[in-house]
Structure formats: structure tokens, C-alpha cells
Design an enzyme around this catalytic site. Structure first.
Site, short mmCIF file in Angstrom:
data_model
loop_
_atom_site.label_atom_id
_atom_site.label_comp_id
_atom_site.label_asym_id
_atom_site.label_seq_id
_atom_site.Cartn_x
_atom_site.Cartn_y
_atom_site.Cartn_z
NE ARG A 248 -4.14 -1.85 0.45
CZ ARG A 248 -5.34 -1.73 1.02
NH1 ARG A 248 -5.71 -0.61 1.55
NH2 ARG A 248 -6.17 -2.75 1.02
CE1 TYR B 159 -13.42 -7.45 1.82
CE2 TYR B 159 -11.51 -8.54 0.86
CZ TYR B 159 -12.05 -7.59 1.71
OH TYR B 159 -11.23 -6.79 2.45
C1 LIG Z 1 -7.81 -6.93 1.46
C2 LIG Z 1 -7.35 -6.09 0.30
C3 LIG Z 1 -8.15 -5.16 -0.42
N1 LIG Z 1 -7.34 -4.60 -1.40
C4 LIG Z 1 -6.07 -5.14 -1.32
C5 LIG Z 1 -6.07 -6.10 -0.29
C6 LIG Z 1 -4.91 -6.96 0.07
C7 LIG Z 1 -3.87 -6.20 0.83
C8 LIG Z 1 -4.21 -5.96 2.26
O1 LIG Z 1 -4.35 -6.96 3.00
O2 LIG Z 1 -4.26 -4.81 2.65
C9 LIG Z 1 -4.92 -4.88 -2.20
C10 LIG Z 1 -4.64 -3.51 -2.62
N2 LIG Z 1 -5.49 -2.45 -2.70
C11 LIG Z 1 -4.82 -1.36 -3.19
C12 LIG Z 1 -3.50 -1.75 -3.48
C13 LIG Z 1 -2.54 -0.80 -4.15
C14 LIG Z 1 -1.18 -1.07 -4.39
C15 LIG Z 1 -0.28 -0.75 -3.21
O3 LIG Z 1 0.25 0.39 -3.13
O4 LIG Z 1 -0.01 -1.64 -2.40
C16 LIG Z 1 -3.37 -3.10 -3.10
C17 LIG Z 1 -2.15 -4.01 -3.18
C18 LIG Z 1 -5.36 -0.02 -3.42
C19 LIG Z 1 -6.48 0.45 -2.57
N3 LIG Z 1 -7.62 -0.25 -2.22
C20 LIG Z 1 -8.42 0.54 -1.47
C21 LIG Z 1 -7.81 1.82 -1.33
C22 LIG Z 1 -8.40 2.99 -0.59
C23 LIG Z 1 -9.50 3.62 -1.40
C24 LIG Z 1 -9.25 5.04 -1.76
O5 LIG Z 1 -8.10 5.53 -1.80
O6 LIG Z 1 -10.26 5.71 -2.05
C25 LIG Z 1 -6.59 1.76 -2.03
C26 LIG Z 1 -5.60 2.87 -2.21
C27 LIG Z 1 -9.75 0.14 -0.95
C28 LIG Z 1 -9.76 -1.16 -0.25
N4 LIG Z 1 -9.72 -2.37 -0.86
C29 LIG Z 1 -9.69 -3.37 0.10
C30 LIG Z 1 -9.73 -2.74 1.37
C31 LIG Z 1 -9.74 -3.46 2.70
C32 LIG Z 1 -9.77 -1.35 1.15
C33 LIG Z 1 -9.73 -0.25 2.16
C34 LIG Z 1 -11.06 0.32 2.51
C35 LIG Z 1 -10.89 1.64 3.23
O7 LIG Z 1 -10.31 1.65 4.32
O8 LIG Z 1 -11.32 2.66 2.67
C36 LIG Z 1 -9.57 -4.81 -0.21
#
Ligand SMILES: Cc1c2[nH]c(c1CCC(=O)O)Cc1[nH]c(c(CCC(=O)O)c1C)Cc1[nH]c(c(CCC(=O)O)c1C)Cc1[nH]c(c(C)c1CCC(=O)O)C2
Length: 355
Positions: A38, A162
Site C-alpha cells: 500500500r 468477500y
Molecule cells: C484486502 C485487500 C483489499 N485490497 C487489497 C487487499 C490486500 C492487501 C491488504 O491486505 O491490505 C490490495 C490492494 N489495494 C490497493 C493496493 C494498491 C497497491 C499498493 O500500493 O499496495 C493493493 C495491493 C489499493 C487500494 N484499495 C483501497 C484503497 C483505498 C481507497 C481510496 O483511496 O479511495 C486503495 C488505495 C480500498 C480497499 N480495498 C480493500 C480494502 C480493505 C480497502 C480499504 C477500505 C478503506 O479503508 O477505505 C480490499
């Protein structure tokens, strides 16, 4: 050294010889390579700026935006690898599953997968479903020079959790009800997801990604026997499907201390470790022949610089005897992390490990 790990599609020699890929291959490195799960995203003001008014899932389908967001942490922190900006649910959206990412919540699925009839909704993924990925990876490999690009996907179990729950969960009750109550349907769901995941990784690899990471973020909810019986075959199918590319395959989950050996056995070249297990102990659990990635607690970055350095020192000391170590956090960068703390951490690991 793993003789089977060789240059990826069209990969420049400088990329193949990068510290990150060398560490993954357990070859000697000039310094311990660093990247952060992330690293692209909410900790960076420049991310908020380019994302303004663009919903998360839409941002993942715009190649120029994907490339810009992926490059931001590489420019700012000088990390040793880029990770493709996307989300684990992007391939599911691409095959027509009605889902959204709700800010502050995570992925939410309109109609969860609960029955055999629902299985038909998990159709195969083809490269034509995700043309933006091919385009964005192309833009990135042109820009990145010697810095490797990591492609990624969600592992079958985490995606299934999910899809079956309909959103984030603490207890995984519907997921486990299917796993224990209808093992045949469960195996079919995971097998469908393995094919989709493998196809999605192949799109990234065909376009030029230099490594892949399989995120099984929620696998820590499982006991080892259940993981081995009901989950590992699907993850192993994904790793097998991309073996022909000869690039490092990283396998990561949270709370997976008891699963580290099995996560390696599933077919990973590099096992990701969260902050709960020190790396020397993790190496004993994983066994020989695999590199490790991790494992600073991401919350440590909220402490003063001296404390960050002391905790980082502990990680590096525990990693001192490893054959291959990729420095990372034990889970993703938290949204309110000071980006300067990440830049300082990158520099600190580089200078402390310079050989
Ligand atoms: C479980 C999981 C998800 N997504 C992901 C996982 C596996 C990694 C982990 O265990 O953290 C993987 C992921 N999601 C995102 C990345 C980007 C690449 C990186 O920099 O690592 C990666 C590798 C972008 C994102 N994915 C998400 C964001 C945030 C949304 C935003 O910026 O508006 C980003 C940058 C949304 C997301 N998507 C998911 C979650 C839990 C969330 C967060 C929700 C929140 O707290 O708002 C599902």
C-alpha cells in the site's frame, strides 16, 4: 540460487539485476531492497490530488492515472520496487460481479455468492476484460527503467471471503459455513477463483511485470489443517499457472504465523510475514529455499524517529542470517502515516545494509 528464476517478458538486464529481484532469488545484494505494501495511496498528498472526484474502482481502469499513482511512491521514497496500483476486486468487477469499494469500509458485493446457482457468475477472465491493465503495465515498464514492477492479485480464499460474506467480515460465518457444510461447492468456488486469479496475473506478466504477489490477507482466520485441505490447493493452482514465467512469486497474509510453512509449500518463492513473528523464527517455520519479506509493524511509523530506527534494527538483526530478505511492513501503510517517515525508513534500511 534458484536457477529457474529468469528474466520476465521483455525485461531489461538492469531490472533483472535489481536488488529486489536478486533478494527474491536469494542472490547477494548491494543493500536490502525495500518496498511497502500500500505504498501507493492515501498516505500521499499527491495521491489525494490526482484521485479527487474519481471513485476508487474507476481510477483502476484509467491507464495514465494508474501509472501516475504507481510511480508516486517510487519517485518520493526511492523504494526498490513499484506495485501496480489496483485492487484485489478489480478482476471480479471485470467479469461482471456487481461490487463497489466503499470509502472507509472496503469491497461490498451487491449479491453475495452463496449457492451452486451463483457459481455461474464467476466466469473466466480474458485479457479483453482488462485492456487497461495491459496498457498501464506497458506505460509503467517504459517509465520505471531498472525498477521492477510487482503485479498482484487476491488469493482465492480472500476473494471468496468477500464474495460469500458480501463485504468485510470479522467472523467469516457464511464463508466457513460453506467451507465446512458444502465442501464440494466450496472447492468449486475456490477453483473458479484460482482460474480468474491466474488469468489476471498472466495479463500483468505478459505486459511486463517482473514479480507477482498473491495477497491472502484473511487466510489467518484459518487453522492449518483447514488451510491445507480447503484453501491451499486453489492457491497452489495459481502459483503453478504462473511458474512458466520464471519470475518471483510472493505469498502474503496477515496473522498467518501458524501457516507460514504451508504458504511457502503452496508454491511461493518469497513468503511475506506480518509483524507478529520475528523473521528468524519465520525462516525456521518456512524452511530452506525461500526468501522472506517483511516485517515492521506499520503502526511503528507513528512513533518518533528513534523508535522507528530501533524497531527497524530489530527486524534487520532478525533477518541477518537469511538467504534472501525483502524489507517491507508487516501489512499495508496506514492512511495517516507521515510520508516523510517512509522516505526516512527507506534510506535507513539502505544505509544500514549497504555492503
Ligand atoms: C484486502 C485487500 C483489499 N485490497 C487489497 C487487499 C490486500 C492487501 C491488504 O491486505 O491490505 C490490495 C490492494 N489495494 C490497493 C493496493 C494498491 C497497491 C499498493 O500500493 O499496495 C493493493 C495491493 C489499493 C487500494 N484499495 C483501497 C484503497 C483505498 C481507497 C481510496 O483511496 O479511495 C486503495 C488505495 C480500498 C480497499 N480495498 C480493500 C480494502 C480493505 C480497502 C480499504 C477500505 C478503506 O479503508 O477505505 C480490499
Amino acid at each position: 540460487m534458484s536457477a529457474n528464476l529468469r528474466p520476465a517478458t521483455g525485461q531489461p538486464t538492469a531490472t533483472y539485476d535489481s536488488a529486489f529481484l536478486k533478494a527474491c532469488r536469494r542472490e547477494p545484494v548491494p543493500h536490502t531492497p525495500v518496498w511497502f505494501m500500500r505504498q501507493a495511496g492515501r498516505s500521499l498528498p499527491e495521491y489525494h490530488k490526482v484521485r479527487e472526484g474519481v471513485p476508487m474502482l474507476e481510477s483502476c481502469t484509467r491507464p495514465e492515472l494508474v501509472a501516475e499513482i504507481t510511480l508516486q511512491p517510487v519517485r518520493r521514497h526511492g523504494v526498490d520496487a513499484a506495485i501496480y496500483f489496483s485492487d484485489i476486486v478489480v478482476p471480479l468487477k471485470a467479469i461482471g460481479i456487481d461490487l463497489d469499494i466503499k470509502p472507509g469500509v472496503g469491497p461490498v458485493i451487491e449479491q453475495p455468492i452463496r449457492s451452486r446457482a451463483d457459481l455461474a457468475r464467476l466466469r473466466d477472465l480474458t485479457p479483453e476484460d482488462v485492456p487497461f491493465v495491459t496498457e498501464a503495465v506497458g506505460l509503467l515498464t517504459a517509465e520505471l527503467g531498472a525498477t521492477p514492477l510487482i503485479g498482484f492479485a487476491g488469493a482465492p480464499f480472500t476473494l471468496a471471503a468477500y464474495l460469500i460474506e458480501g463485504g468485510p467480515s470479522r467472523s467469516y460465518e457464511h464463508t466457513k459455513a460453506m467451507m465446512y457444510g458444502d465442501p464440494e461447492l466450496w472447492a468449486d468456488v475456490l477453483d473458479r477463483l484460482a482460474d480468474i486469479t491466474a488469468a489476471f496475473l498472466k495479463v500483468q506478466l505478459d505486459a511486463g511485470a517482473s514479480a507477482v504477489q498473491l495477497f491472502d490477507s484473511w487466510a489467518g482466520a484459518l487453522a492449518p489443517a483447514d488451510y491445507r485441505r480447503s484453501v491451499m490447493p486453489a492457491s497452489a493452482k495459481v502459483f503453478d499457472a504462473v511458474e512458466e514465467y520464471g519470475v518471483p512469486r510472493i505469498h502474503f497474509g496477515v496473522g498467518t504465523g501458524e501457516l507460514l510453512g504451508l504458504m511457502g509449500e503452496a508454491g511461493a518463492d518469497v513468503v511475506g510475514v506480518d509483524w507478529r513473528v520475528p523473521l528468524d523464527e519465520a525462516a525456521r517455520r518456512v524452511g530452506p529455499g525461500k526468501a522472506l519479506q517483511g516485517n515492521l509493524d506499520p503502526a511503528v511509523l507513528f512513533a518518533p524517529r528513534e523508535a522507528v530506527e530501533a524497531k527497524t534494527r530489530e527486524v534487520l538483526d532478525a533477518a541477518a542470517g537469511l538467504e534472501g530478505h525483502v524489507f517491507n511492513l508487516g501489512h499495508g501503510v496506514m492512511p495517516h502515516t507521515d510520508p516523510d517517515a517512509l522516505t526516512r525508513l527507506t534510506e535507513y534500511v539502505h544505509t544500514q545494509t549497504a555492503r
